[in-house]
Design a protein around this motif. Structure first.
Motif, mmCIF file in Angstrom:
data_model
loop_
_atom_site.group_PDB
_atom_site.id
_atom_site.type_symbol
_atom_site.label_atom_id
_atom_site.label_comp_id
_atom_site.label_asym_id
_atom_site.label_seq_id
_atom_site.Cartn_x
_atom_site.Cartn_y
_atom_site.Cartn_z
ATOM 1 N N MET A 1 -54.377 36.451 45.809
ATOM 2 C CA MET A 1 -53.453 36.651 44.702
ATOM 3 C C MET A 1 -53.868 35.745 43.549
ATOM 4 O O MET A 1 -54.030 34.547 43.714
ATOM 5 N N GLN A 43 -53.141 43.440 34.773
ATOM 6 C CA GLN A 43 -52.311 44.508 35.337
ATOM 7 C C GLN A 43 -51.652 45.377 34.272
ATOM 8 O O GLN A 43 -51.216 46.498 34.570
ATOM 9 N N GLU A 77 -45.730 41.186 46.288
ATOM 10 C CA GLU A 77 -46.566 42.368 46.470
ATOM 11 C C GLU A 77 -45.734 43.612 46.175
ATOM 12 O O GLU A 77 -44.758 43.895 46.860
ATOM 13 N N HIS A 79 -47.483 46.696 45.255
ATOM 14 C CA HIS A 79 -48.383 47.749 45.715
ATOM 15 C C HIS A 79 -49.342 47.055 46.677
ATOM 16 O O HIS A 79 -49.509 45.834 46.608
ATOM 17 N N PRO A 80 -49.998 47.798 47.558
ATOM 18 C CA PRO A 80 -50.910 47.139 48.501
ATOM 19 C C PRO A 80 -51.904 46.211 47.792
ATOM 20 O O PRO A 80 -52.618 46.632 46.881
ATOM 21 N N ASP A 81 -51.868 44.950 48.175
ATOM 22 C CA ASP A 81 -52.765 43.915 47.634
ATOM 23 C C ASP A 81 -52.619 43.691 46.132
ATOM 24 O O ASP A 81 -53.521 43.181 45.490
ATOM 25 N N GLU A 82 -51.486 44.084 45.553
ATOM 26 C CA GLU A 82 -51.212 43.825 44.136
ATOM 27 C C GLU A 82 -49.940 42.987 44.048
ATOM 28 O O GLU A 82 -48.856 43.456 44.372
ATOM 29 N N PHE A 83 -50.098 41.756 43.596
ATOM 30 C CA PHE A 83 -48.965 40.850 43.452
ATOM 31 C C PHE A 83 -48.564 40.770 41.982
ATOM 32 O O PHE A 83 -49.414 40.519 41.123
#
Length: 104
Positions: A1, A43, A77, A79-83
């Motif tokens: 992250m 992001q 988190e 979304h998967p692997d998106e913090f």
């Protein structure tokens, strides 16, 4: 992250222009989900594309992480692997450092 020094909140330009700047900002997500959504600069384009139609005029409010209460900002988190940074409280609009056009 990857945590960053600056985070951004997307808001419709018309809503931003009509907000009383002396009152803490409490968007609907604060009541509905308990927090205000933010994105990092990296992001921001994906967030804009995912949630806001191209014909909606938006601005991105730039906030410095160091100015926010540590206990109210959480990196979670979404979304998967998106913090993403989430602020669990109202935003003092005096903390807005710059306003950006995220579509520029």
């Amino acid at each position: 992250m990857k945590k960053t020094e600056k985070i951004f909140h997307l808001i419709e330009k018309e809503v931003w222009e009509q907000l009383p700047k002396s009152t803490p900002y409490t968007p609907p997500s604060l009541a509905d989900q308990g927090f205000i959504h933010f994105s990092t600069a990296e992001q921001l384009p994906t967030t804009l594309q995912r949630y806001y139609p191209d014909d909606v005029d938006m601005v991105a409010l730039e906030i410095e992480v160091k100015d926010l209460p540590e206990n109210l900002l959480k990196w979670e988190e979404s979304h998967p692997d998106e913090f993403f940074p989430h602020l669990y409280g109202a935003l003092d609009l005096a903390l807005v450092k710059e306003i950006h056009n995220p579509r520029a």
